[in-house]
Design a protein around this motif. Structure first.
Motif, short mmCIF file in Angstrom:
data_model
loop_
_atom_site.label_atom_id
_atom_site.label_comp_id
_atom_site.label_asym_id
_atom_site.label_seq_id
_atom_site.Cartn_x
_atom_site.Cartn_y
_atom_site.Cartn_z
N LEU A 142 1.01 -1.07 0.51
CA LEU A 142 -0.16 0.05 -0.01
C LEU A 142 0.57 1.14 -0.11
CD1 LEU A 142 -2.82 1.14 0.31
CD2 LEU A 142 -2.60 1.08 2.93
N TYR A 145 7.95 4.06 -0.34
CA TYR A 145 8.79 4.61 -0.54
C TYR A 145 10.00 4.82 -0.95
CZ TYR A 145 6.21 5.83 4.03
OH TYR A 145 5.43 6.07 4.70
N PRO B 5 4.52 15.85 -7.16
CA PRO B 5 4.48 16.10 -5.79
C PRO B 5 5.89 16.59 -4.95
CG PRO B 5 4.71 13.43 -6.09
CD PRO B 5 5.32 14.57 -7.87
N GLN B 6 4.89 17.71 -3.95
CA GLN B 6 6.23 18.02 -3.99
C GLN B 6 6.41 18.41 -2.40
OE1 GLN B 6 7.14 20.37 -6.54
NE2 GLN B 6 7.81 20.67 -4.69
N ALA B 7 7.06 18.57 -1.84
CA ALA B 7 6.91 17.63 -0.49
C ALA B 7 6.55 17.97 0.75
CB ALA B 7 8.57 17.93 0.01
N ASP B 8 5.80 19.58 0.52
CA ASP B 8 4.89 19.85 1.44
C ASP B 8 3.67 19.08 1.25
OD1 ASP B 8 4.31 20.84 -0.63
OD2 ASP B 8 4.62 23.23 -0.17
N ALA B 64 -7.53 4.20 -0.36
CA ALA B 64 -6.07 4.65 -0.34
C ALA B 64 -5.57 3.87 -0.94
CB ALA B 64 -5.97 4.42 1.51
N ARG B 65 -5.75 2.70 -1.39
CA ARG B 65 -4.88 1.98 -2.86
C ARG B 65 -5.06 2.70 -3.73
NH1 ARG B 65 -2.03 -2.68 -2.58
NH2 ARG B 65 -2.49 -3.05 -0.80
N LEU B 68 -3.30 5.76 -4.25
CA LEU B 68 -1.73 6.73 -4.45
C LEU B 68 -1.80 5.49 -5.37
CD1 LEU B 68 -1.23 4.33 -0.62
CD2 LEU B 68 -0.77 7.40 -2.06
N ARG B 72 0.78 7.20 -7.72
CA ARG B 72 2.26 6.90 -8.89
C ARG B 72 2.33 6.46 -10.53
NH1 ARG B 72 1.17 2.31 -4.89
NH2 ARG B 72 2.07 3.81 -2.36
N PRO B 78 9.22 11.31 -6.47
CA PRO B 78 8.98 10.56 -5.63
C PRO B 78 7.43 10.78 -4.70
CG PRO B 78 10.84 11.45 -5.04
CD PRO B 78 10.61 11.80 -6.76
N ALA B 81 6.61 10.63 1.79
CA ALA B 81 6.33 9.68 2.85
C ALA B 81 5.18 9.92 3.44
CB ALA B 81 6.98 9.40 3.60
N GLN B 84 1.33 10.31 2.03
CA GLN B 84 0.87 8.71 1.67
C GLN B 84 0.29 8.64 3.02
OE1 GLN B 84 3.33 5.47 0.26
NE2 GLN B 84 4.68 7.23 -0.70
N ARG B 85 1.37 8.73 3.89
CA ARG B 85 0.72 8.62 5.33
C ARG B 85 -0.29 9.12 5.29
NH1 ARG B 85 5.45 10.18 8.29
NH2 ARG B 85 6.91 9.02 7.07
N VAL B 88 -3.36 7.24 3.68
CA VAL B 88 -3.88 5.98 4.41
C VAL B 88 -4.88 6.67 5.89
CG1 VAL B 88 -3.33 4.43 5.58
CG2 VAL B 88 -2.30 5.10 3.87
#
Lengths: 458, 483
Positions: A142, A145, B5-8, B64-65, B68, B72, B78, B81, B84-85, B88
């Motif tokens: 899911l 990283y 995507p941005q880091a913020d 959520a899948r 995401l 992707r 990237p 993280a 993504q969290r 979810v």
């Protein structure tokens, strides 16, 4: 070196020993006959597989290390070291089994080689053994990283930050927490700043900074890009940084990977072997636990780190930072549960610098100046960004880099002696469209060096 | 489509020219399901992934899948993280649709239909549908002049539930009443502005009345509104929802809550609270798009920089910082510019808006035009609006009362003399006064004193509009042909 060549260079006595060991029925006095028989025997897949199993049993782990080493030629001392040979017997025994050959013809000095075919067969042997041991999954985790090139991007951010800010150091030589916090805000991959009490062994500054930043900082310091002045100030050395920026980005990342190997090999002596194993088995999503068991013989605990800590924090986590593997979770994410090697990782591990595929897109970096004083850089170009950073601050990193121009950043650039007019020409030349009117007008005013409020308050 | 995507956690999105050629035609989800556009900057649209959108996507059965996997497929770098969290976390533990008890099933249905002579524009239909199909509450964001009242009325007619409409002032209440009467066939007796006695099935009231207290501290009307058992509460200009009202408004139980606004930005940073209270943004249209489609007038925005006279400059320099805003706002030379602009646009409908009433009064007197401020009696205000709409007068001077919910559809020139410091909302609302389609291109002039605190406020004020895709042209005082 091929097997036939090795046999050709070997003495009749050696060949005779091999024939005896491999239980061959042939004329023991004819070199030609011996060679032909040994070749025939070892070219049979079934026989070879049988022999490899026997060798594995004989030598155990040292055989695995020698056969899977990234080099194919070894000095006598290396072989003896790897085989844990205390007297001459072990070496002699190895030479009589048919997988290791002494050769002094090709090189000027005596070297020991494993013939290419044998080496490949041994690798296949281990690979299929590990493939049976590893646990894979069919679907995708899911959460995934994958940090890709974030490490080199953040390295740029770090260099630009030090170049354009007044960064002071503590008596101990570390940046103040305020600066580190600001950096974490700008980095694409942020780290937790709460550090455990015991930290040493993984580089010069690992005591002061979290792992990833410590590696980046140490790398920069060792390559003379950072200067810690006696007045406790951190500065960059322009010549070293320029040289670094002229390097292609993938090569930069690979150098950082090699640096990681160099630093982390002290606490983890068999790091190379572990990574080689990972490269072989992790072409799909594999369970971290199952690969840990395959690699466990190479991993030892290090003072405050248990074996699992070393595996999880020092190896997997750092490889993730270097873009070599991506990790995956389904729910709880305290430890990497699944991981997979990336395409980029394959390239970094197998290609040498000259052969790393270049990324075309990075050459076409261009920028867009927005009416709200933000500059969007569409593709990474560290030289361009270094120039932009003279009069603008990075606002957010990521797949796009957003810079913000403020009156104070312009003033700062002017005070540092940068050429604002030249900078504006750069924006006009590299920009995808014209600079918006309101921004251009404001630049005119700022260029005068007169703050808009200052005139009336004096 | 390219997605950066941005880091913020924000996403920069570049839509490709040909949507049909996109290879993920069969995507089960689209970007608007879980992210909300917050800025428009050619060629990018900036999206923010919000918990509310995620939750409503989860309620519609998305996982959520799905989100995401979608990210992707399109991401050019990237995916952080933290993002993504957040996805979810927000999407787990979400109640599935339809589990809430439906108290309003007991409510009597209203006999109300949209008048057959009226038809909605495409985007208005989309807004109504978006709200009807969403669960519970939601906010519809439409630029000023795009017909928020129309959308509100249409939703009201479609749901046919007893409704409470909260508006910012009496003028807006009158407008809503007139509007409901002309656009629907509802019986005269079942709709009305609250008079403090009886509650009608459709009741219109002001935020002020809701918060009015007796001397003993209890609220005058709140209990009555609560007994009224409304099935729908409409918050007009929901961005204005006073902070002290948050708690009260949450006590008004209703099956559905509808928020209407043009600018969901607040200088107190509590826009998120409004979302929590009323619901997620279910529909958003942007003025630049609507201008292109011809529903709103295209606007030319100009900021005119006017220096202070030598005397005023000296005063300004000597004044304490807290007084400087006023000196800059009441710059005498602004008057020359106003006169020049009025001459330039003679015959057009001009609104002059400002912050400090004394200066505005001086302008009104000198130009000989009526001025409306907070102290103007209610009846006079309505009368003056009517005369302006009817064309009897072509110029109006307005204080801050005109910031919201005043329907003057034929105005096409706005002159902003001064403003509430750096308020982005005020700037957008004032621009909104002239956005309605009247045929002529609309013009928005903002008068700013050069080399003063106003310049910096101006930069901040314009930020929201610039992010919505407008551009400002800066004109210097010397460039105007004043003589």
């Amino acid at each position: 070196m091929r097997l036939a060549e090795c046999l050709n260079h070997a003495s009749v006595k050696t060949l005779r020993d091999i024939a005896v060991y491999q239980k061959l029925e042939c004329a023991m006095y004819s070199k030609l006959d011996l060679m032909e028989n040994i070749l025939l025997n070892m070219r049979s897949n079934h026989q070879l597989e049988h022999l490899i199993s026997a060798w594995c049993e004989d030598w155990g782990e040292s055989f695995r290390r020698l056969a899977l080493h990234s080099r194919t030629k070894f000095s006598k001392e290396e072989v003896r070291g790897l085989l844990r040979d205390t007297d001459q017997n072990a070496l002699h025994k190895a030479l009589s089994q048919g997988w290791l050959y002494a050769n002094s013809i090709a090189e000027k000095r005596l070297v020991y080689v494993i013939p290419d075919e044998i080496r490949r067969a041994i690798q296949t042997h281990f690979r299929s053994q590990w493939m049976a041991e590893r646990i894979c999954r069919d679907d995708e985790p899911l959460l995934q990283y994958d940090e890709q090139m974030a490490m080199v991007q953040d390295m740029d951010t770090l260099l630009n930050y030090v170049a354009n800010h007044d960064v002071r150091l503590t008596i101990g030589g570390a940046m103040y927490k305020k600066n580190v916090q600001q950096l974490m805000e700008l980095f694409e991959v942020a780290e937790d700043l709460a550090l455990p009490e015991w930290r040493f062994g993984y580089g010069r500054r690992v005591y002061d900074y979290p792992d990833r930043l410590a590696l980046m900082y140490d790398f920069g310091f060792d390559h003379d890009m950072f200067i810690e002045t006696p007045e406790c100030q951190l500065q960059i050395s322009q010549s070293a940084v320029d040289e670094w920026r002229a390097t292609p980005r993938k090569v930069q990342l690979q150098r950082m990977y090699h640096y990681y190997l160099r630093i982390y090999r002290r606490p983890i002596p068999r790091l190379r072997e572990v990574i080689e194993t990972i490269r072989m088995v992790a072409d799909e999503w594999v369970s971290s636990q199952s690969v840990f068991q395959i690699c466990q013989c190479h991993i030892e605990s290090f003072y405050y780190d248990t074996e699992w800590d070393v595996w999880e924090k020092r190896i997997l986590r750092m490889l993730q930072h270097l873009g070599i593997i991506r990790t995956g979770f389904d729910g709880d994410e305290k430890e990497p549960v699944w991981f997979q090697i990336t395409k980029l990782g394959q390239e970094l591990l197998t290609q040498d610098e000259a052969h790393l595929p270049d990324e075309q897109e990075y050459r076409q970096a261009s920028l867009i100046v927005q009416p709200n004083f933000e500059i969007v850089v569409t593709a990474q170009d560290s030289a361009l960004e270094a120039q932009i950073a003279q009069f603008a601050d990075l606002k957010s990193g990521g797949a796009m880099r957003i810079y913000r121009v403020l009156e104070k950043t312009v003033t700062r650039g002017l005070n540092a002696g940068h050429d604002f007019a030249k900078w504006r020409v750069l924006l006009a030349e590299r920009g995808m469209g014209p600079v918006p009117g309101n921004v251009d007008r404001m630049f005119d005013e700022w260029a005068k060096g007169i703050p808009t409020t200052g005139t009336l308050t004096s | 489509m390219l997605l950066y995507p941005q880091a913020d956690g924000t996403l920069y999105v570049k839509h490709s020219q040909s949507k049909a050629s996109s290879r993920h035609v069969e995507d089960s989800i689209c970007l608007d399901d879980f992210a909300q556009p917050i800025q428009f900057m050619e060629p990018f649209t900036v999206y923010e992934v919000t918990p509310l959108r995620l939750r409503s996507a989860a309620m519609r059965g998305r996982s959520a899948r799905d989100v995401l996997t979608y990210l992707r497929a399109y991401a050019q770098g990237p995916i952080p993280a933290t993002l993504q969290r957040r996805i979810v976390e927000s999407m787990s533990n979400c109640p599935a649709a339809g589990t809430k008890p439906q108290r309003q099933d007991l409510l009597p249905a209203l006999d109300i239909h949209l008048s057959s002579q009226r038809s909605l524009r495409d985007y208005q239909v989309a807004a109504v549908d978006a709200f009807i199909t969403s669960q519970g509450g939601g906010i519809v964001v439409l630029p000023c002049g795009a017909g928020k009242t129309v959308v509100g009325t249409a939703i009201l007619a479609k749901l046919a539930l007893p409704t409470l409409i909260l508006v910012p002032n009496e003028a807006a209440a009158a407008q809503w009443l007139a509007h409901i009467r002309t656009w629907t066939d509802v019986a005269e007796t079942s709709v009305g502005i609250d008079n403090g006695r009886t509650i009608k099935p459709i009741t219109i009231t002001t935020y002020q009345r809701l918060t009015a207290r007796r001397r003993s501290g209890e609220f005058h009307h709140l209990a009555r509104y609560r007994e009224g058992a409304f099935g729908l509460v409409i918050y007009d200009e929901v961005h204005l929802l006073p902070a002290k009202l948050f708690r009260l408004a949450s006590q008004l139980e209703a099956k559905r809550k509808l928020g209407l606004t043009a600018t969901l930005v607040r200088e107190d940073g509590r826009a998120m609270d409004v979302l929590t209270l009323v619901g997620p943004i279910v529909f958003q249209a942007h003025s630049v798009d609507l201008s292109k489609q011809g529903h709103l007038s295209p606007v030319v925005c100009k900021e005119i920089r006017i220096p202070l006279s030598d005397l005023d400059r000296e005063r300004y320099a000597r004044a304490l910082p807290k007084h400087r805003h006023r000196i800059a706002a009441d710059n005498e030379r602004k008057f020359n510019v106003i006169r020049w602009l009025c001459a330039k646009h003679a015959g057009e409908r001009i609104l002059i808006m400002g912050h400090y009433t004394a200066f505005l009064q001086a302008i009104a007197t000198r130009l000989g035009v009526p001025m409306l401020s907070g102290s103007t009696p209610h009846q006079t205000r309505l009368e003056t609006y009517r005369r302006f709409r009817g064309g009897e007068i072509s110029m109006l001077v307005l204080s801050r009362i005109a910031n919201v919910a005043v329907d003057l559809p034929n105005a096409n020139v706005a002159i902003q003399v001064s403003g509430l410091f750096g308020s982005r909302q005020e700037e957008a609302q004032r621009l909104g006064r002239i956005l309605r389609p009247s045929g002529d291109p609309a013009r928005f002039y903002s008068l700013v004193t050069a080399n003063s605190i106003e310049e910096q406020h101006g930069l901040h004020r314009q930020k929201y509009l610039i992010e919505q895709g407008y551009t400002y042209e800066i004109v210097a005082y010397e460039e105007l042909a004043l003589n």
